[in-house]
Each structure stands twice: as structure tokens, then as C-alpha cells.
Write an enzyme that holds these catalytic residues in place. Sequence first.
Site, PDB file in Angstrom:
ATOM      1  N   GLU A 114     -11.318  -3.980  -3.094  1.00  0.00           N
ATOM      2  CA  GLU A 114     -10.309  -2.169  -3.484  1.00  0.00           C
ATOM      3  C   GLU A 114      -9.879  -2.504  -4.828  1.00  0.00           C
ATOM      4  O   GLU A 114      -9.401  -3.331  -5.256  1.00  0.00           O
ATOM      5  CB  GLU A 114      -8.559  -3.422  -3.068  1.00  0.00           C
ATOM      6  N   HIS A 160       0.603  -0.953   0.366  1.00  0.00           N
ATOM      7  CA  HIS A 160      -0.208  -0.290  -0.066  1.00  0.00           C
ATOM      8  C   HIS A 160       1.135   1.498   0.156  1.00  0.00           C
ATOM      9  O   HIS A 160       1.217   2.149   0.833  1.00  0.00           O
ATOM     10  CB  HIS A 160      -0.638  -0.111   0.877  1.00  0.00           C
ATOM     11  N   HIS A 180      -9.841   1.524   0.963  1.00  0.00           N
ATOM     12  CA  HIS A 180      -9.817   0.280   1.471  1.00  0.00           C
ATOM     13  C   HIS A 180     -10.705   0.026   2.409  1.00  0.00           C
ATOM     14  O   HIS A 180     -10.825  -0.381   3.959  1.00  0.00           O
ATOM     15  CB  HIS A 180      -8.373   0.290   2.561  1.00  0.00           C
TER      16      HIS A 180
HETATM   17  C1  BGC Z   1      -4.595  -6.977   1.175  1.00  0.00           C
HETATM   18  C2  BGC Z   1      -4.213  -7.528   2.972  1.00  0.00           C
HETATM   19  C3  BGC Z   1      -3.676  -6.567   3.815  1.00  0.00           C
HETATM   20  C4  BGC Z   1      -4.193  -5.717   3.827  1.00  0.00           C
HETATM   21  C5  BGC Z   1      -4.391  -4.374   5.457  1.00  0.00           C
HETATM   22  C6  BGC Z   1      -5.179  -5.596   1.929  1.00  0.00           C
HETATM   23  O1  BGC Z   1      -5.366  -5.473   0.427  1.00  0.00           O
HETATM   24  O2  BGC Z   1      -4.669  -7.448   0.678  1.00  0.00           O
HETATM   25  O3  BGC Z   1      -3.258  -9.030   2.465  1.00  0.00           O
HETATM   26  O4  BGC Z   1      -3.867  -8.172   5.467  1.00  0.00           O
HETATM   27  O5  BGC Z   1      -4.701  -4.808   2.755  1.00  0.00           O
HETATM   28  O6  BGC Z   1      -3.305  -4.196   5.176  1.00  0.00           O
END
Ligand code: BGC
Length: 344
Positions: free
Chosen positions: A308, A106, A176
Site C-alpha cells: 500500500e 483507512h 489495498h
Molecule cells: C492494515 C492492517 C489491516 C488491513 C485491513 C492494512 O492496511 O495495516 O492492519 O488489518 O489493512 O484493514
Amino acid sequence: MITKNSFGTTQNGENVDIYTIGNTTGMEVDVITYGATLNAIRTPDRDGNIGDVLVGFDDLEGHEQHSNYQGMTVGRYANRIANGRFTLDGVEYNLVKNEKGITCLHGGGELSHAVWSATIADDCRLEMSYTSPDGAMGFPGKVDFRVSFTVYEDNSLEIRYYAVSDKKTVINMTNHAYFNLACHGDILGHELMINADAFTPTDEHSIPTGEIRRVEGTPFDFRITKPIGRDIGAPDEQLRNCKGYDHNFCLNDSEGPAAVAYDPESGRVLELFTDMCGVQLYCGNFLNGSYSGKQGKPVIKHAGFCLETQFYPDTPNCPGFPQCTYEAGQPFESITVFRFSVRN
Ligand code: BGC
């Protein structure tokens, strides 16, 4: 229909505001300037009772200290980049490896933990902006980011993303939000459809192997609506690696919603529309009740599901995927809509 209030002060002393965007049919969306974060979405159930369908926090401290990106805007590169490294025009860029020292997840959390500037654009649209300096988290280019949130009379929330860099770079933005249409418990009984014939399998670090695998005959086939919990525990290597669904689906290029979720208990329906090529279905597999969320309740495993919208994970290292590289001055633009309704 937009009101503004204070939402407190960050640990660094920055003021954070909360904006509420409402329509005349009773839907309200709260957005905070910390992370351009969706803090609450209040929509009616089939009996007209209003409930907040977002998993998250009541206060800023929760977002700052415990967040697994609940409701946050994510970038510069949403999802993972393998080994925190990619090459552009022969130059290697080394990024922050904020996940176990191995991957860049991210975008290192930059956009999600920044305080954004907000402008009320009109009576149903809030616009937020943030400028990321050249080299932030290791990425090239100074990038101006904009995200707008619009609430329409048909109970849809439209999110528009815009970013423009002063150097060639990679961009992938998403939100998210963790949805729970029942407003309590887990989401395993929610029914889900995803309009995707294929998904991108991953390795033990959740990095795509480069394969685009057909969903047919696998637990990843959501083309016909099924409860999220039906196959989540199936003896499948992909599900075992991620403790459930945490995968990118390659969306079909066709009319209609990219995904539809339905909670039989409340009757709430969520339809997702997007112009992006992928969507990550993440079902809160790694949440474990170790911290509290809204109303002091523990944030349990599978408390919410995320859809997402995105470029596929690790695209900068996967030449076979639709590409996410933008020239200097070439804008990244994307639209995602979450539309709420009820079914009897
Ligand atoms: C990821 C997960 C992660 C979550 C929070 C998601 O986009 O694919 O693996 O735990 O974000 O960070």
C-alpha cells in the site's frame, strides 16, 4: 479495449458496474465502481497460462459484507490516525474510530464503500470520481477525489490519484490490493525485495512510535530479496504485535522499483513503482478463513500480500514524518505502477 457490465446492486439500491480494461498481450484488469476497487488482474505465468493474481470476491456481497479492503481504493487517510484525532491550525478534529473504538483506520472506510462515477477516458484508461462532503468521517473540507486505472502494453497497471479540497486538510490515498502471484495458497514462499533502509515501528495499536528505525540486522531488511516467510515468525516484538509484517517501509529516494515480488512456482514477477514516500507491507496476517472469497474458497491467513503506497501512518500526529497537509485548492497527486512479467 474497455468493456462495461453490471456488477449488481448494493444493499442501499445503488447500481454498481464492472469495467474490464485489456491490452493486446493478454492482460486484463477488472475494476468495479463500488470502492473504485480492483476486482481482478489476469496475467500470464511463465507457461502463458492466464491467472487472476488478486485475492477478493466474485460478487458485490463479498465486498460489502466481508471486505478487509480487498482491491479497494482507500482514503481520505489511508492507514491509521491515533485516537482518531489530529489538530490543524489549532483546531482539533475528531474522526470516526472504526478500529476497536480506538483508531481511525483507512479514513473510516468512506472511499472504499462509496459508489464512484466512472468515465472511459480512452481505450486503455478508466477514470473514477467521488466527492466527499465537508466533515465526512470527521475530516475538514469537501474533497473531489479522482482515481484512474491505465493498462499498458508492457503489462503494467498505472494508478493515478488526485484529490482537491475546499479547505485545508490531510490526504493519503492508496489501493489495498492483496496479491497472490501463484493464484492459490499462501504467499509465504513469494520472494520480496523492498528498497527501504528504514521502517516505522509501531505500538500495540499499530500506531507509529515516531521512530524511524534502520532495517539492518532486523527481519525488516528486504533490501536483498528473500522469501516473505523466512523471517515472518522471528522472535521480534514488532512482528509479534502484528502477527507478521504489517508495517510502513520508508522508501529510499532512488532509481528503480520500490519493491519487486517473485513467485518461483508460476514465474510471475510484480514490480512496484511509486512517487510516495512509504509503502505498507501487510501480509494478510489477520485473515483466518472465516469467510469465502473467489470460487467459494476460504480467505486464509497470508492469502495475499499488500503493498500500500502511502504517506507514513499517523502523519498528522507525527511532525518528524514527511507531511500530508494540503491547502484549499492545492491538489494531492500521486502515481503508483504495478508491472507484471515472468521469469524462467
Ligand atoms: C492494515 C492492517 C489491516 C488491513 C485491513 C492494512 O492496511 O495495516 O492492519 O488489518 O489493512 O484493514
